[in-house]
Design an enzyme around this catalytic site. Structure first.
Site, PDB file in Angstrom:
ATOM      1  N   HIS A 160      36.572 -71.637  13.110  1.00 38.78           N
ATOM      2  CA  HIS A 160      38.187 -72.008  12.802  1.00 38.78           C
ATOM      3  C   HIS A 160      38.339 -71.992  11.323  1.00 38.78           C
ATOM      4  CE1 HIS A 160      39.030 -72.960  16.922  1.00 38.78           C
ATOM      5  NE2 HIS A 160      38.072 -74.042  17.104  1.00 38.78           N
ATOM      6  N   ASP A 196      33.233 -69.068  22.857  1.00 35.46           N
ATOM      7  CA  ASP A 196      33.658 -70.557  22.581  1.00 35.46           C
ATOM      8  C   ASP A 196      35.005 -70.506  23.496  1.00 35.46           C
ATOM      9  OD1 ASP A 196      33.175 -73.249  20.819  1.00 35.46           O
ATOM     10  OD2 ASP A 196      35.212 -72.891  21.271  1.00 35.46           O
ATOM     11  N   HIS A 198      37.659 -72.151  22.547  1.00 37.32           N
ATOM     12  CA  HIS A 198      38.780 -72.164  21.664  1.00 37.32           C
ATOM     13  C   HIS A 198      38.809 -70.880  20.923  1.00 37.32           C
ATOM     14  CE1 HIS A 198      37.675 -76.571  21.824  1.00 37.32           C
ATOM     15  NE2 HIS A 198      38.993 -76.853  21.803  1.00 37.32           N
ATOM     16  N   ASP A 285      31.566 -75.240  25.315  1.00 33.31           N
ATOM     17  CA  ASP A 285      32.751 -75.913  25.605  1.00 33.31           C
ATOM     18  C   ASP A 285      33.582 -75.453  26.890  1.00 33.31           C
ATOM     19  OD1 ASP A 285      33.582 -74.098  23.975  1.00 33.31           O
ATOM     20  OD2 ASP A 285      34.477 -75.660  22.502  1.00 33.31           O
TER      21      ASP A 285
HETATM   22  C1  OKP Z   1      36.154 -76.601  17.725  1.00 33.25           C
HETATM   23  B1  OKP Z   1      35.203 -75.491  18.538  1.00 33.25           B
HETATM   24  C2  OKP Z   1      42.069 -82.874  18.093  1.00 33.25           C
HETATM   25  C3  OKP Z   1      40.996 -82.601  19.130  1.00 33.25           C
HETATM   26  C4  OKP Z   1      40.497 -81.215  19.284  1.00 33.25           C
HETATM   27  C5  OKP Z   1      40.254 -79.294  17.441  1.00 33.25           C
HETATM   28  C6  OKP Z   1      39.452 -78.633  18.495  1.00 33.25           C
HETATM   29  C7  OKP Z   1      38.144 -77.902  17.713  1.00 33.25           C
HETATM   30  C8  OKP Z   1      37.308 -77.289  18.429  1.00 33.25           C
HETATM   31  N1  OKP Z   1      41.180 -83.543  17.063  1.00 33.25           N
HETATM   32  N2  OKP Z   1      40.628 -80.486  17.805  1.00 33.25           N
HETATM   33  O1  OKP Z   1      36.039 -74.231  18.715  1.00 33.25           O
HETATM   34  O2  OKP Z   1      34.535 -76.016  19.581  1.00 33.25           O
HETATM   35 ZN    ZN Z   2      35.382 -74.810  20.897  1.00 29.57          ZN
END
Ligand code: OKP
Ligand code: ZN
Length: 344
Positions: A160, A196, A198, A285
């Site tokens: 990110h 991932d 996300h 995840d």
């Molecule tokens: C990071 B990675 C809010 C909860 C979710 C961002 C998720 C980040 C994921 N504090 N916030 O891609 O696993």
């Molecule tokens: Zn993620």
């Protein structure tokens, strides 16, 4: 397979984040790495080695120097302002405005260089971020020196983090810096495949105008989940990068059948490109038990992912991203790596 990991990476610990209207303990915690290294030992995947010391020269080809300087000094500025606890932003510049301001306040700088309130600094954050970056670069160097595959156990994660912002628990984009190192060492084409849950908005931004590093990502539809403002299917790259960014957003509740067919599509596009090295942004995840995600992969699917990736037949650098079901993260991450090794 060799794993690269430094105990210094565990100095980023005890940070809070803003989640569902409350300040909570960070999901991206030290036990993630502990569960992974335990599992590596349990199944004898291979040695866990310290990274070699690395300079920030390659990172400076990915991130702005101002952003890296801020990241290295944020905790000190926070302490000088008399603060304790986690350094988190509460104010951000509005879209397209304030481009030329250079505020002094730590609160302004935290907002200027971030996209969310999930990515807090504590005392050991910079040391851990730097060590995580060193692990990614060392793993890239081992690939350059002849290893067929290597695992960079990066925490904090990276995908990110963009040119000049942190976000989603990420500070330095480890996969992007590793890809840059591979290019600088003479690779003619590198692909980053991000699996991932996300979307890796930082990785996408970094390579969006480039045709030397292809970026392919399977992720939750950004209409439904973080990072919300990037990861749509019509984002295909621009300028000479046009056609070198592929987003495959997937609906809530995606199961193995749907996910696997998206992976096969992604692999087809990578085969067409024919990279020398593939960097896998490895988040687990997508697991059904993940506390912040909504896909439905189960334990048995992760070795199958590894086998699919081995089918590419290219040198492969695995870089850890997310995965927050901590008791399962070791089995799932090492499942991908063992599935890969068993299939090559
Ligand atoms: C990071 B990675 C809010 C909860 C979710 C961002 C998720 C980040 C994921 N504090 N916030 O891609 O696993
Ligand atoms: Zn993620």
């Amino acid at each position: 397979m060799k794993t690269i990991f430094s105990p210094k990476q565990q100095e980023h610990q005890g940070q809070c984040e803003f989640y569902n209207g409350a300040v909570v303990e960070g999901y991206e915690n030290t036990s993630r790495a502990t569960f992974i290294t335990s599992r590596i030992e349990e199944v004898r995947l291979g040695p866990v080695l310290d990274p070699r010391p690395q300079s920030l020269d390659t990172a400076k080809r990915i991130h702005s120097t101002a952003y890296l300087d801020f990241t290295a000094s944020a905790w000190r500025l926070w302490r000088e302002a008399g603060r304790t606890g986690t350094a988190l932003p509460y104010a951000w510049p509005a879209r397209g405005r304030y481009k030329d301001v250079a505020p002094d306040s730590i609160d302004a700088l935290l907002g200027l260089y971030s996209i969310d309130a999930s990515t807090g600094f504590v005392e050991g954050t910079w040391e851990a971020v730097k060590a995580s970056h060193d692990s990614a670069l060392t793993a890239a160097d081992l690939i350059i020196e002849g290893e067929q595959a290597c695992f960079a156990l990066c925490r904090p994660p990276g995908h990110h983090a963009g040119i000049d912002f942190n976000g989603g628990y990420c500070f330095i984009n480890n996969a992007a810096v590793a890809a840059q190192r591979l290019m600088d060492a003479g690779a003619s084409r590198v692909t980053i495949l991000d699996i991932d849950y996300h979307h890796g908005n930082g990785t996408q931004e970094i390579f969006y105008m480039r045709d030397d590093v292809q970026v392919v990502s399977l992720h939750a539809d950004p209409r439904n989940d973080y990072p919300f403002f990037a990861g749509y299917a019509d984002e295909r790259g621009s300028g000479s990068g046009e056609g070198f960014n592929l987003n495959l957003p997937l609906p809530d509740g995606t199961d193995w059948t749907q996910w696997e067919s998206a992976l096969e599509f992604a692999l087809g596009s990578i085969r067409q490109r024919g990279p020398d090295v593939v960097v896998i942004s490895l988040g687990v995840d997508t697991f059904e038990g993940d506390p912040i995600s909504r896909f439905r992969l189960s334990h048995s699917h992760f070795p199958l992912i590894g086998a699919h990736l081995a089918g590419l037949g290219t040198k492969t650098l695995f870089v850890l991203e997310g995965g927050y079901a901590v008791e399962d993260i070791g089995v799932n991450v090492v499942g991908v790596l063992s599935g890969f090794e068993d299939a090559i």
